[in-house]
Write a protein that holds these residues in place. Structure first.
Motif, PDB file in Angstrom:
ATOM      1  N   PHE A 219      36.203   7.736  30.224  1.00  0.00           N
ATOM      2  CA  PHE A 219      36.323   8.603  29.051  1.00  0.00           C
ATOM      3  C   PHE A 219      35.109   8.313  28.173  1.00  0.00           C
ATOM      4  CE2 PHE A 219      38.247  10.029  24.980  1.00  0.00           C
ATOM      5  CZ  PHE A 219      38.520  11.320  25.373  1.00  0.00           C
TER       6      PHE A 219
ATOM      7  N   GLN B  41      33.184   9.815  25.918  1.00  0.00           N
ATOM      8  CA  GLN B  41      32.950  10.078  24.498  1.00  0.00           C
ATOM      9  C   GLN B  41      33.274   8.854  23.655  1.00  0.00           C
ATOM     10  OE1 GLN B  41      34.606  12.129  26.438  1.00  0.00           O
ATOM     11  NE2 GLN B  41      34.033  14.257  26.086  1.00  0.00           N
TER      12      GLN B  41
ATOM     13  N   ALA C   3      30.893   5.962  24.141  1.00  0.00           N
ATOM     14  CA  ALA C   3      29.609   6.122  23.455  1.00  0.00           C
ATOM     15  C   ALA C   3      29.768   5.968  21.948  1.00  0.00           C
ATOM     16  CB  ALA C   3      29.009   7.488  23.788  1.00  0.00           C
ATOM     17  N   PHE C   4      30.825   6.590  21.390  1.00  0.00           N
ATOM     18  CA  PHE C   4      31.015   6.526  19.936  1.00  0.00           C
ATOM     19  C   PHE C   4      31.248   5.069  19.509  1.00  0.00           C
ATOM     20  CE2 PHE C   4      33.053  11.072  19.862  1.00  0.00           C
ATOM     21  CZ  PHE C   4      31.860  11.592  20.338  1.00  0.00           C
TER      22      PHE C   4
ATOM     23  N   GLY D 249      30.495   2.313  21.062  1.00  0.00           N
ATOM     24  CA  GLY D 249      29.310   1.486  21.258  1.00  0.00           C
ATOM     25  C   GLY D 249      28.398   1.569  20.051  1.00  0.00           C
ATOM     26  N   ARG D 250      28.205   2.779  19.568  1.00  0.00           N
ATOM     27  CA  ARG D 250      27.346   2.986  18.404  1.00  0.00           C
ATOM     28  C   ARG D 250      27.989   2.384  17.147  1.00  0.00           C
ATOM     29  NH1 ARG D 250      28.071   6.113  13.725  1.00  0.00           N
ATOM     30  NH2 ARG D 250      29.183   7.671  14.955  1.00  0.00           N
TER      31      ARG D 250
ATOM     32  N   ARG E   1      30.223  -0.016  16.896  1.00  0.00           N
ATOM     33  CA  ARG E   1      30.223  -1.481  16.944  1.00  0.00           C
ATOM     34  C   ARG E   1      28.869  -2.013  16.461  1.00  0.00           C
ATOM     35  NH1 ARG E   1      28.141  -4.859  20.648  1.00  0.00           N
ATOM     36  NH2 ARG E   1      28.807  -7.010  20.479  1.00  0.00           N
TER      37      ARG E   1
ATOM     38  N   LEU F   2      27.820  -4.727  13.478  1.00  0.00           N
ATOM     39  CA  LEU F   2      26.919  -5.875  13.632  1.00  0.00           C
ATOM     40  C   LEU F   2      25.788  -5.792  12.610  1.00  0.00           C
ATOM     41  CD1 LEU F   2      26.595  -6.238  17.516  1.00  0.00           C
ATOM     42  CD2 LEU F   2      28.150  -7.415  15.989  1.00  0.00           C
ATOM     43  N   ASN F   3      25.284  -4.579  12.392  1.00  0.00           N
ATOM     44  CA  ASN F   3      24.211  -4.406  11.411  1.00  0.00           C
ATOM     45  C   ASN F   3      24.687  -4.788  10.009  1.00  0.00           C
ATOM     46  OD1 ASN F   3      22.443  -3.542  13.330  1.00  0.00           O
ATOM     47  ND2 ASN F   3      22.771  -1.363  12.941  1.00  0.00           N
TER      48      ASN F   3
ATOM     49  N   ALA G  88      24.778  -8.421   9.748  1.00  0.00           N
ATOM     50  CA  ALA G  88      23.410  -8.929   9.560  1.00  0.00           C
ATOM     51  C   ALA G  88      22.977  -8.758   8.111  1.00  0.00           C
ATOM     52  CB  ALA G  88      22.453  -8.210  10.490  1.00  0.00           C
ATOM     53  N   HIS G  89      23.399  -7.656   7.511  1.00  0.00           N
ATOM     54  CA  HIS G  89      23.036  -7.392   6.122  1.00  0.00           C
ATOM     55  C   HIS G  89      23.675  -8.421   5.188  1.00  0.00           C
ATOM     56  CE1 HIS G  89      21.579  -5.251   2.754  1.00  0.00           C
ATOM     57  NE2 HIS G  89      22.708  -4.680   2.412  1.00  0.00           N
TER      58      HIS G  89
ATOM     59  N   GLU H  76      34.858   7.749  10.892  1.00  0.00           N
ATOM     60  CA  GLU H  76      34.174   7.985  12.168  1.00  0.00           C
ATOM     61  C   GLU H  76      34.859   7.189  13.281  1.00  0.00           C
ATOM     62  OE1 GLU H  76      29.984   7.287  12.044  1.00  0.00           O
ATOM     63  OE2 GLU H  76      29.674   8.539  10.290  1.00  0.00           O
TER      64      GLU H  76
ATOM     65  N   ARG I 152      38.242   8.715  14.154  1.00  0.00           N
ATOM     66  CA  ARG I 152      38.081   9.905  15.002  1.00  0.00           C
ATOM     67  C   ARG I 152      37.839   9.498  16.446  1.00  0.00           C
ATOM     68  NH1 ARG I 152      35.294  12.497  10.861  1.00  0.00           N
ATOM     69  NH2 ARG I 152      33.259  11.876  11.636  1.00  0.00           N
TER      70      ARG I 152
ATOM     71  N   LEU J 195      40.627  10.271  19.466  1.00  0.00           N
ATOM     72  CA  LEU J 195      40.233  11.069  20.621  1.00  0.00           C
ATOM     73  C   LEU J 195      40.756  10.426  21.903  1.00  0.00           C
ATOM     74  CD1 LEU J 195      38.481  13.588  20.974  1.00  0.00           C
ATOM     75  CD2 LEU J 195      36.537  12.091  21.376  1.00  0.00           C
TER      76      LEU J 195
ATOM     77  N   ASP K 201      44.785  10.120  21.967  1.00  0.00           N
ATOM     78  CA  ASP K 201      45.443  11.426  22.078  1.00  0.00           C
ATOM     79  C   ASP K 201      45.263  12.030  23.460  1.00  0.00           C
ATOM     80  OD1 ASP K 201      46.314  11.316  19.564  1.00  0.00           O
ATOM     81  OD2 ASP K 201      45.019  12.888  18.731  1.00  0.00           O
TER      82      ASP K 201
END
Lengths: 377, 242
Positions: A159, A161, A164-165, A167-168, A170, A174-175, A178-179, A217, A220, A224, A227
């Motif tokens: 699945f 989508q 990919a979502f 992965g981004r 996560r 992490l960013n 780091a901040h 985000e 969602r 996805l 559901d």
């Protein structure tokens, strides 16, 4: 939570340390014999970008009759190094953080709590605001890992989508870590007696605004997947560990909760992670609103014995992470032990796969996502 | 199905502009260190007192230096002494071990260029076999990040292969624990020629906080960090083949 104990001699101390448990040397392969019996050997080098471990799937046709897990490839002597580095706090904390990279913040907190309890004069109790920031980093670590694992679960059932979502998303967690901490895994931020970083008003506001954007985000992306009936069909009833089994083999953390609150299958572990993401966000919001984390009752005991030991338990993302250290009365560290929640849960993965098709291994494995290095130490 | 497609449309393209644009790094990012030319032995002693890694900082022949191959970029030395600072330079990958040593007074850094023809021939198709050998998995996690849409290294033809038979290089992480020595040697031996070893992270380069095992070959690319930032890794891999 920290616990303080004293011991009259080294023998009783060693006894206590061995009673803390952990993963012991795996037994030899138990052979499976029969006309349709065969064995699939995997590892130590796996096909993905993951840690090493050796798996023996003992199969009857397509179904796994038994799974034997062999660990120890990652052993590099973290505990002994921590003892050897006694007196060099920066080195000790870096070693604790690299016991399991995905649990760095929790490990640093566990180590720090031990030192704060053992040497209150040298490392005073951190201010409530500092404890709140520690807690915040641990919660961000929890969400980042749960998001990554849910994405990986989606990927394992093709699945793409949600994979990919997540992965981004996560990466964004992490960013943000780091901040706040200066390192994507929160390393080097938490130290005995406090932190090396502070959460300014400006950064707190940035964090709030960012959560306001990223949380919907994330919701969602997860909705996805949850559901989607084909995904649910793959997760439902796969890799079940019953409540009784979970109790008998002593599962902890996410896996235990999945067997206690739900029916202990892949879906249950995925749902627990989704719930824990919600809980972590609620906690982050509360911490940002000024709530101070409670730290368990501090018990001051007379250091009467020749040795004393301090144990600290931190709610890491996989489950309770336990660190224990033993000192002589004059403050020399003589033993250190780390018990990653994975130590208890690898048996759960072996159990989950019994009777399953071997092709279900990836999603069973991802639903647990246990640490190799945390166990091998 | 329609929901999934709509969500996909709504997500849009999330791949960062890096490269060729500069990566967006957090303001707290610690990159290549610089040491002032007038750094004394006493300054280095102060830095060493707080350094978690053995032998990362040195003072010999009157010159202070830091070994990025051992450094975990925690920034403690910069707190202890104003003579050392961590810049925002993320292009840390080098092709020779000695290039990781930053000496006092060095200025105007330009990353080294690849001259090896066999490595340059891999441009647009670099297949890596990851071997995790005794590390903490942070390097592996941040290597996985490169596969997400945010970095999408596959657009440059860089991929992780499932078997050493399909790989051009081993992407080594971890200090090579005793129990992984045989597995690493065998994986390296199973790769077809020409083959390379890429050491990613302080552990793989020098052992980092731990004692290093034996590397099957001299690494052709060193990517320092603990763990290396994805921008550092991607830039190093691209420069390795160009």
């Amino acid at each position: 939570m920290t616990e303080f104990k004293t011991f009259p001699n080294e023998e009783s101390l060693c006894e206590y340390f061995s009673s803390l448990g952990g993963w012991t040397d795996p037994e030899k392969v138990v052979p499976l014999k029969g006309a349709s019996a065969h064995e699939v050997a995997v590892g130590p080098v796996h096909a993905g970008v993951i840690e090493p471990g050796h798996f023996r799937f003992q199969c009857m046709g397509e179904n796994v009759y038994n799974l034997q897990i062999f660990l120890g490839y990652q052993h590099r002597g973290v505990e002994d190094e921590i003892v050897r580095a006694d007196g060099m706090i920066a080195r000790q904390i870096a070693l604790a953080e690299t016991c399991a990279g995905d649990t760095s913040a929790a490990a640093a907190a566990a180590f720090s709590e031990i030192m704060e309890r053992a040497f209150p004069a040298r490392f005073p109790e951190p201010a409530p605001k500092e404890l709140a920031l520690r807690s915040l980093l641990i919660e961000l670590e929890r969400v980042a890992n749960h998001v990554g694992d849910l994405g990986a679960l989606a990927g394992d059932v093709a699945f793409l989508q949600t994979q990919a979502f997540c992965g981004r998303i996560r990466g964004e967690y992490l960013n943000m870590t780091a901040h706040l901490a200066g390192n994507r895994f929160g390393r080097g931020a938490i130290v005995p007696g406090g932190l090396r970083v502070t959460l300014s008003e400006e950064k707190a506001q940035e964090l709030k605004n960012w959560i306001k954007r990223i949380k919907p985000e994330l919701d969602r992306a997860l909705k996805l997947m949850f559901d989607n009936h084909t995904v649910c069909d793959r997760f439902d009833g796969t890799g079940t560990v019953s409540k009784e089994t979970a109790r008998a083999i002593g599962l902890v953390g996410v896996s235990r909760r999945a067997s206690e609150d739900f029916n202990g299958d892949v879906m249950a572990r995925a749902l627990v992670r989704r719930i824990e993401i919600e809980e972590a966000h609620a906690k982050i919001a509360a911490l940002l609103a000024g709530e101070h984390p409670c730290r368990g009752e501090a018990r001051h005991e007379e250091k009467s014995g020749e040795f004393f030991a301090v144990t600290s338990t931190v709610p890491a993302w996989r489950g309770p992470l336990v660190h224990a250290a033993a000192f002589t009365r004059d403050g020399k560290m003589i033993k250190y032990k780390i018990i990653d929640p994975s130590s208890h849960n690898w048996h759960g993965l072996a159990w989950a796969l019994r009777g399953e098709q071997i092709s279900n291994f990836p999603i069973c494995n991802k639903s647990f996502n246990l640490s190799y290095c945390g166990v091998d130490r | 199905m329609i929901k999934a497609l709509l969500a996909r449309l709504k997500e849009g393209c999330r791949t960062g502009a890096f490269p060729p644009a500069a990566p967006s790094l957090p303001p707290e990012f610690r990159g290549r260190p610089v040491i002032d030319a007038d750094t004394t032995e006493e300054d280095v002693r102060k830095m060493k007192a707080v350094c978690p890694v053995e032998h990362a900082l040195a003072f010999s022949n009157g010159i202070a230096s830091i070994d990025m191959g051992r450094c975990i970029f925690c920034g403690r030395c910069a707190e202890a002494s104003p003579k050392i600072r961590f810049t925002k330079e993320y292009r840390l990958g080098v092709f020779r071990r000695e290039d990781l040593i930053v000496k006092a007074g060095e200025k105007d850094y330009t990353p080294p260029r690849q001259t090896d023809r066999e490595a340059r021939a891999l441009k647009g198709s670099l297949h890596l076999r990851e071997v995790s050998a005794g590390g903490c998995a942070a390097c592996e996690l941040d290597a996985n990040v490169l596969g997400t849409p945010a970095w999408d290294m596959a657009r440059f033809g860089i991929r992780f292969a499932a078997s050493p038979r399909h790989a051009d290089a081993i992407y080594l992480t971890g200090p090579v624990s005793a129990n992984m020595q045989t597995a690493l040697d065998k994986t390296y031996a199973a790769m077809p020629e020409p083959k390379f070893l890429i050491a990613a992270g302080a552990c793989a380069i020098s052992g980092g906080l731990y004692t290093q095992g034996n590397l099957p070959a001299e690494p052709a690319l060193f990517i320092p960090g603990c763990p290396p930032h994805p921008a550092t890794t991607l830039e190093a891999l691209l420069r390795f083949t160009s």
